[in-house]
Design an enzyme around this catalytic site. Structure first.
Site, PDB file in Angstrom:
ATOM      1  N   CYS A 101       4.562  16.935 168.372  1.00 26.40           N
ATOM      2  CA  CYS A 101       3.440  17.799 168.733  1.00 26.40           C
ATOM      3  C   CYS A 101       2.272  17.358 167.861  1.00 26.40           C
ATOM      4  O   CYS A 101       2.218  16.196 167.439  1.00 26.40           O
ATOM      5  CB  CYS A 101       3.790  19.276 168.567  1.00 26.40           C
ATOM      6  SG  CYS A 101       4.376  19.749 166.924  1.00 26.40           S
ATOM      7  N   ALA A 103       1.226  18.522 164.745  1.00 30.71           N
ATOM      8  CA  ALA A 103       1.545  18.411 163.318  1.00 30.71           C
ATOM      9  C   ALA A 103       3.024  18.234 163.039  1.00 30.71           C
ATOM     10  O   ALA A 103       3.421  18.090 161.876  1.00 30.71           O
ATOM     11  CB  ALA A 103       1.020  19.654 162.583  1.00 30.71           C
ATOM     12  N   GLY A 104       3.859  18.275 164.073  1.00 28.48           N
ATOM     13  CA  GLY A 104       5.300  18.142 163.859  1.00 28.48           C
ATOM     14  C   GLY A 104       5.913  19.364 163.204  1.00 28.48           C
ATOM     15  O   GLY A 104       6.968  19.267 162.574  1.00 28.48           O
ATOM     16  N   SER A 106       5.628  23.110 164.701  1.00 29.28           N
ATOM     17  CA  SER A 106       6.020  24.255 165.520  1.00 29.28           C
ATOM     18  C   SER A 106       6.597  23.874 166.876  1.00 29.28           C
ATOM     19  O   SER A 106       7.778  24.107 167.154  1.00 29.28           O
ATOM     20  CB  SER A 106       4.818  25.194 165.699  1.00 29.28           C
ATOM     21  OG  SER A 106       5.173  26.338 166.441  1.00 29.28           O
ATOM     22  N   ARG A 107       5.792  23.285 167.752  1.00 31.96           N
ATOM     23  CA  ARG A 107       6.246  23.003 169.114  1.00 31.96           C
ATOM     24  C   ARG A 107       7.402  22.014 169.150  1.00 31.96           C
ATOM     25  O   ARG A 107       8.429  22.262 169.806  1.00 31.96           O
ATOM     26  CB  ARG A 107       5.064  22.499 169.956  1.00 31.96           C
ATOM     27  CG  ARG A 107       4.061  23.572 170.319  1.00 31.96           C
ATOM     28  CD  ARG A 107       2.733  23.019 170.800  1.00 31.96           C
ATOM     29  NE  ARG A 107       1.923  22.525 169.679  1.00 31.96           N
ATOM     30  CZ  ARG A 107       0.645  22.148 169.797  1.00 31.96           C
ATOM     31  NH1 ARG A 107       0.055  22.186 170.974  1.00 31.96           N
ATOM     32  NH2 ARG A 107      -0.026  21.734 168.744  1.00 31.96           N
TER      33      ARG A 107
END
Length: 317
Positions: A101, A103-104, A106-107
């Site tokens: 995603c 920033a790596g 959350s998603r």
């Protein structure tokens, strides 16, 4: 870019750029969970965009799937989890997969956690802990965690026939309506009068609700949503000072609450509230209110699609 399991990596937008600019990494499948992609990424034109995301080969050795997710409380990830998992499975069969995603955090973390839950039958807590042991910053937002909890309750499967899923789906429809977005009729349950296969064993054991006047089927037991709050994921509440809300069990519900169905013309026309009339004879059967209404037992249901028992007959045939 961090390896979570053999061939399965989690990363951020910078990692995806590295994958797109080099062949030394070994990544063959790139799953992108970001709101938008720059034109330089060669995203296919709009006619290639489907509800299952956008899939293409930006490079001969690389297959890419893009799901335009936002990292917000309103984002529905549950409906797309199986799409993500199938893509990861395919990638691991042919090479290596990067899930990323922006920033790596959350998603991408939500999808990898869900994948570990399904693959290894881990609880949400154990799968999250396993991922954090590799990527300490992995932290899906609360709404994503709530959806993963529902995924766990459904036995690591997005079962769209379960009451857990139906209540989640109705809640999401309510959110869309509250945001002023169009709710397509395809999002509603099928008309049970057209969908129920008569004279089968399944029907004999399923409660059917018929209009008393014309005998048209207006709901089946599978369409009915319980008032009882399950794990805090459905917006129902009791009025603490209402005498109808006691725990004596003496107050009976005079209505049933159901999921919105395609025979409900007034709902499809986009009103906030209104009458629910039989599609066969036009007699009033109940009402709907996207803002919610109160049952005779004292429970508030939000949103509410209410059918009065006095206007229907219930039987198993």
């Amino acid at each position: 870019m961090k390896e979570v399991r053999a061939g399965l990596f989690i990363g951020d937008a910078t990692d995806s750029e590295i994958v797109l600019s080099s062949t030394d990494h070994g990544i063959t499948h790139l799953l992108s969970l970001v709101s938008f992609l720059p034109a330089s990424h060669g995203v296919p034109t709009s006619e290639h965009i489907t509800t299952e995301g956008v899939r293409w080969k930006p490079l001969p050795h690389l297959t890419r799937l893009w799901l335009p997710w936002d990292d917000t409380a309103e984002q529905n990830i549950l409906d797309s989890l199986n799409i993500c998992f199938d893509f990861i499975d395919e990638g691991l069969q042919h090479g290596q997969v990067l899930v990323h995603c922006l920033a790596g955090i959350s998603r991408s973390a939500a999808v990898v956690i869900g994948y570990l839950m399904r693959l290894e039958h881990l609880s949400l807590e154990d799968a999250s802990s396993s991922l954090r042991s590799v990527s300490s910053t992995a932290s899906p937002n609360k709404a994503f965690l709530d959806q993963l909890r529902l995924f766990e309750y459904m036995g690591f499967n997005v079962d769209k026939t379960s009451m857990i899923y139906k209540k989640f789906h109705l809640e999401k429809l309510g959110e869309l309506y509250g945001l002023g977005k169009i709710v397509e009729s395809s999002q509603f349950a099928e008309d049970p009068a057209l969908n129920v296969p008569i004279n089968t064993a399944a029907v004999r054991y399923s409660l059917l609700y018929r209009c008393k006047k014309c005998r048209r089927i207006v709901a089946s037991g599978e369409n009915v949503l319980s008032h009882e709050q399950q794990g805090g994921h459905f917006h129902v509440r009791k009025r603490g000072m209402d005498t109808l809300s006691d725990n004596s069990g003496s107050v009976q519900c005079t209505s049933i609450f159901v999921e919105p169905m395609r025979w409900m013309t007034a709902v499809q026309e986009g009103g906030v509230l209104g009458k629910l009339s039989c599609a066969g004879c036009n007699v009033r059967l109940g009402s709907f209110n996207w803002a919610g209404t109160q049952c005779s037992c004292g429970t508030w249901v939000v949103p509410a699609f209410q059918l009065h028992k006095s206007r229907m007959d219930a039987s198993k045939f």
